[in-house]
Design a protein around this motif. Structure first.
Motif, short mmCIF file in Angstrom:
data_model
loop_
_atom_site.label_atom_id
_atom_site.label_comp_id
_atom_site.label_asym_id
_atom_site.label_seq_id
_atom_site.Cartn_x
_atom_site.Cartn_y
_atom_site.Cartn_z
N TYR A 150 -25.67 -38.86 75.49
CA TYR A 150 -24.29 -37.72 75.35
C TYR A 150 -23.27 -37.48 75.90
O TYR A 150 -22.93 -37.37 75.97
N LEU A 168 -19.85 -33.24 69.75
CA LEU A 168 -20.85 -33.60 70.65
C LEU A 168 -19.83 -35.01 70.69
O LEU A 168 -19.11 -35.13 69.89
N PRO A 220 -22.17 -41.38 71.24
CA PRO A 220 -22.83 -41.29 72.52
C PRO A 220 -23.09 -42.78 72.86
O PRO A 220 -22.59 -43.62 72.62
#
Length: 140
Positions: free
Chosen positions: A13, A134, A137
């Protein structure tokens, strides 16, 4: 320790890189990096990447593993790479590798660590990580 500690993946991440010069003050009586200093450097890298990702203060909940794979002599440059491999409700798994480089020698992976970090409020209580903040990924 997980198999994906040697590289930033398979899904991470966020990642950071720190560089340190191994000075005599960081060495043991053998003239190599004292293991406690190496662990402190890995912990710092884990803290920085976790705090950056969570956008909150973090604390270390545990050291899931630490390996000292080869001695790091005074004068070597130590490059620490840390990345978050798992994000939970308030916790994160962080992997760290350390690669030593000396002039005229190829780089060598010398440290590996796995840490569990927890996002906390000002009172030190766990808080939920805002997953909307976030990044996606990466698989590189």
């Amino acid at each position: 320790m997980t198999a994906n500690m040697a590289a930033t993946g398979p899904a991470s991440y966020g990642a950071i890189e720190l560089r340190e010069l191994v000075l005599p003050v960081l060495a043991n009586h053998h003239g190599t990096l004292f293991a406690g200093q190496g662990l402190q450097m890995m912990a710092k890298a884990a803290f920085l990447v976790a705090r950056e990702l969570a956008q909150q203060e973090v604390v270390m909940a545990s050291v899931a593993g630490a390996e000292f794979l080869a001695p790091v002599p005074v004068g070597a440059q130590l490059t620490l790479r840390a990345w978050v491999s798992r994000v939970g409700k308030s916790s994160m798994s962080v992997n760290v590798t350390g690669q030593a480089t000396r002039l005229s020698e190829p780089p060598q992976v010398v440290l590996q660590g796995a840490f569990e970090m927890v996002a906390v409020d000002m009172a030190g209580a766990p808080v939920i990580i805002d997953r909307g903040c976030l990044p996606q990924p990466s698989t590189c």
